[in-house]
Design an enzyme around this catalytic site. Sequence first.
Site, PDB file in Angstrom:
ATOM      1  N   THR A   1       0.836  -1.197   0.000  1.00 30.25           N
ATOM      2  CA  THR A   1       0.000   0.000   0.000  1.00 30.25           C
ATOM      3  C   THR A   1       0.868   1.244   0.000  1.00 30.25           C
ATOM      4  O   THR A   1       2.042   1.200   0.390  1.00 30.25           O
ATOM      5  CB  THR A   1      -0.892   0.035   1.261  1.00 30.25           C
ATOM      6  OG1 THR A   1      -0.038   0.115   2.412  1.00 30.25           O
ATOM      7  CG2 THR A   1      -1.757  -1.194   1.376  1.00 30.25           C
TER       8      THR A   1
ATOM      9  N   LYS B   1      -5.358 -14.255  14.180  1.00 32.92           N
ATOM     10  CA  LYS B   1      -6.420 -15.223  14.471  1.00 32.92           C
ATOM     11  C   LYS B   1      -6.235 -16.487  13.644  1.00 32.92           C
ATOM     12  O   LYS B   1      -6.499 -17.598  14.114  1.00 32.92           O
ATOM     13  CB  LYS B   1      -7.791 -14.599  14.184  1.00 32.92           C
ATOM     14  CG  LYS B   1      -8.958 -15.568  14.358  1.00 32.92           C
ATOM     15  CD  LYS B   1     -10.293 -14.897  14.114  1.00 32.92           C
ATOM     16  CE  LYS B   1     -11.440 -15.900  14.271  1.00 32.92           C
ATOM     17  NZ  LYS B   1     -12.762 -15.269  14.121  1.00 32.92           N
TER      18      LYS B   1
ATOM     19  N   ILE C   1      -6.512   2.126  11.533  1.00 32.95           N
ATOM     20  CA  ILE C   1      -7.708   1.289  11.484  1.00 32.95           C
ATOM     21  C   ILE C   1      -7.436   0.005  10.702  1.00 32.95           C
ATOM     22  O   ILE C   1      -7.610  -1.098  11.204  1.00 32.95           O
ATOM     23  CB  ILE C   1      -8.885   2.053  10.837  1.00 32.95           C
ATOM     24  CG1 ILE C   1      -9.186   3.335  11.619  1.00 32.95           C
ATOM     25  CG2 ILE C   1     -10.128   1.157  10.765  1.00 32.95           C
ATOM     26  CD1 ILE C   1      -9.546   3.118  13.069  1.00 32.95           C
TER      27      ILE C   1
ATOM     28  N   HIS D   1      16.068  -0.806  52.614  1.00 30.72           N
ATOM     29  CA  HIS D   1      14.777  -1.494  52.587  1.00 30.72           C
ATOM     30  C   HIS D   1      13.611  -0.515  52.436  1.00 30.72           C
ATOM     31  O   HIS D   1      12.611  -0.593  53.138  1.00 30.72           O
ATOM     32  CB  HIS D   1      14.607  -2.377  53.822  1.00 30.72           C
ATOM     33  CG  HIS D   1      15.698  -3.392  53.982  1.00 30.72           C
ATOM     34  ND1 HIS D   1      15.977  -4.343  53.023  1.00 30.72           N
ATOM     35  CD2 HIS D   1      16.605  -3.579  54.973  1.00 30.72           C
ATOM     36  CE1 HIS D   1      17.001  -5.090  53.424  1.00 30.72           C
ATOM     37  NE2 HIS D   1      17.403  -4.643  54.603  1.00 30.72           N
TER      38      HIS D   1
ATOM     39  N   ASP E   1       0.610   9.166  74.831  1.00 31.94           N
ATOM     40  CA  ASP E   1       1.798   8.393  75.201  1.00 31.94           C
ATOM     41  C   ASP E   1       3.033   8.752  74.361  1.00 31.94           C
ATOM     42  O   ASP E   1       4.161   8.771  74.863  1.00 31.94           O
ATOM     43  CB  ASP E   1       1.530   6.890  75.133  1.00 31.94           C
ATOM     44  CG  ASP E   1       0.880   6.437  73.825  1.00 31.94           C
ATOM     45  OD1 ASP E   1       0.684   7.287  72.930  1.00 31.94           O
ATOM     46  OD2 ASP E   1       0.558   5.239  73.713  1.00 31.94           O
TER      47      ASP E   1
ATOM     48  N   LYS F   1      -8.547   1.457   2.311  1.00 31.78           N
ATOM     49  CA  LYS F   1      -7.780   0.819   1.238  1.00 31.78           C
ATOM     50  C   LYS F   1      -7.678  -0.688   1.433  1.00 31.78           C
ATOM     51  O   LYS F   1      -7.792  -1.446   0.477  1.00 31.78           O
ATOM     52  CB  LYS F   1      -6.388   1.440   1.127  1.00 31.78           C
ATOM     53  CG  LYS F   1      -5.605   1.549   2.420  1.00 31.78           C
ATOM     54  CD  LYS F   1      -4.392   2.470   2.248  1.00 31.78           C
ATOM     55  CE  LYS F   1      -3.714   2.740   3.579  1.00 31.78           C
ATOM     56  NZ  LYS F   1      -2.661   3.771   3.453  1.00 31.78           N
TER      57      LYS F   1
ATOM     58  N   GLU G   1      25.480   0.117  47.743  1.00 28.93           N
ATOM     59  CA  GLU G   1      24.986  -0.628  46.582  1.00 28.93           C
ATOM     60  C   GLU G   1      24.840   0.282  45.362  1.00 28.93           C
ATOM     61  O   GLU G   1      25.249  -0.076  44.252  1.00 28.93           O
ATOM     62  CB  GLU G   1      23.618  -1.254  46.901  1.00 28.93           C
ATOM     63  CG  GLU G   1      23.672  -2.431  47.853  1.00 28.93           C
ATOM     64  CD  GLU G   1      23.975  -3.747  47.158  1.00 28.93           C
ATOM     65  OE1 GLU G   1      24.281  -3.724  45.941  1.00 28.93           O
ATOM     66  OE2 GLU G   1      23.934  -4.783  47.828  1.00 28.93           O
TER      67      GLU G   1
END
Length: 512
Positions: A34, A138, A127, A275, A466, A66, A327
Amino acid sequence: MAQTKRALLSVSNKEGIVEFATQLTQLGYELVSTGGTKRTLEEAGVKVTGISDVTEFPEILQGRVKTLHPHIHAGLLAQKTNQDHIQQLEELGITGIDLVVVNLYPFKETIAKEGITEVDAIENIDIGGPTMLRAAAKNFEHVTVVVQPETYSEVLSYLQEGDVPVSYKKQLAAKVFQHTASYDAHIANYFADAIEEEAPAQLTKTYEKVQSLRYGENPHQQAAFYQDPLYKGVSLAHAEQLNGKELSFNNIQDANAALSMVLDFTEPAAIAVKHMNPCGVGVADELLGAYERAYAADPVSIFGGIVAVNREVDEATAAKMKEIFLEIIIAPSFSQEALDVLTQKKNLRLLKVDMDKEKTSDQQLATVRGGLLVQDVDQGTLDDVTTSVPTDRQPTEQEWEDLKLAWKVVKHVKSNAIVVAKRNQTVGVGAGQMNRVGAAKIAFEQAGDHSNGAALASDAFFPMPDTVEEAAKAGVTTIIQPGGSKRDQDSIDACNQHSIAMVFTGMRHFKH
C-alpha cells in the site's frame, strides 16, 4: 487453485523492509503493498503489486479506506485446510495471503511530542493495520504475521528452510495481540485524559519491558522491569547506568524510594535508604556536608544501602562515599574526578538521572489478589496546608526548620512512622511499627542524646498522649503531626505540661 505465495506488506516503520521484501521475492513470493510502503519498495527496484489492483477498488478518503475489503480479509482469514473456504476463494477469484508484515501508524510517538494537536493524534489512529494484524493472527496456523522488524531475520531463516513452524507462528500471533492491545491502550488513555476521566470503568495500562531481572525479591521469584513509555517525569527507567553490575528487583525498589525522597528537596540533600526506608537524611549548603550529615545520622544502617543526591557528585563527596560499602549512588551527574574515584569499585552501581524533568501528577498502582488499587501519589507538602499551633508555646525559627525537614522525611517512611530531626539532619527514624509509641521508642533509641532539642514528626495523629510523654522523656522540644484525633486535647495538654511546641498540619502521610 494456483498455489501462489502472497505476502502483504504495509508498514509505518520502514526499517529493514526493503531487504526483507527483496528476500521474499527471491523465495517466490508475490508482494502486495500500500501507499508509502509500495513507493519505498518500487524506488528500491522491488517488484510489487498495489492494493487497488488486488481489491479492484481505489483507495478512498485520502487513504483512510484501502485494505478494508473482502479480497484482503478473505485472503487473511481463509483456512487452507477447509475445503469450503478454498472453494469460496476460487469462486470469487480471491488469492490467499500467506504472510503479513504490518506495523502501525505511530500513535504513541505522535502523542509523545510537545504541542501535538488533537487532529494530529486522531489522524495517527490506525484502522486497517490492526484489522489486518488481528485477522492474520487469528488465523496463525495458516498465515505468518510479522509486526516487529527485529523478527524479520528469524522469519526469513525459517522460510529459507521451507516454512515457518506453527509453534513459531503462534509466538508471532501472541506478539501481534500484545502489540495491538498496547496500541489500543494508548488510544484509550489519550481519550480518557482528553475528557478528564479520573476513574474509568475499565482501566487500561500498558508498559514496555526495560529488562528481565535475575530474580524478584527472593531467588525463587521471577521478575522483570517495565516502564510507562509515555511517562515524562523523573524515572529510574530513564537512568543511565555508568558503573556496576545489573540492578536487581530490590535495588530498583530501594532506588525508586531514594529518588522519590530526594526530589522533595531543593537545597543540596543526601538521602540514605535501606529497605525502602530512609536511614539518614542530610541537607547543607553544599553536597559534601549534606552527605556527611546523612551518613552521621545512622552510620550502621547506611552500610550496604543506597544514596540519592540532588547535586552533581564531586571528587570530595565521592571520596567520602567510597569509604563504605554502598549498593547504588543516584545523582543528576558525576564529575569526571568523582567517576575516577567511584568506578574503582567495579560493583558499585552509579545511576545518572535527569532530575530537572517536569514534576508529573503520578498515579500509584498496588496489586492485590485478583485486582489493582489505584491512587494519586502523595505529593502533599506544607505549602499545600494551613498549619496551626494549638500549644501555648510557638516553635522557634530553628525548630521550624527542623520540623520542616522531619515532615518531608516522614512522608516516605513506612507507617507507623516517627522521624526525629535536628540541625539539618535526621537523628532517629522509627518505621513500620504496629503502634506509634513503639516507632517513637525506636527513633529515640537511635537518636540517643541527639533527641535533646530535636523536632519530631508523626505521619498520623496521636490517639493518646503516650507518644508525647516519650518525646518529653527524650528531650524533644517540638512536634509536627496531622491532628484530628478525638483526643487531640490530651496530647496538647501533655505538650503544654512539658513546654513542647506542637504544630498541626491537617494532612496525613500514611505509607503502608
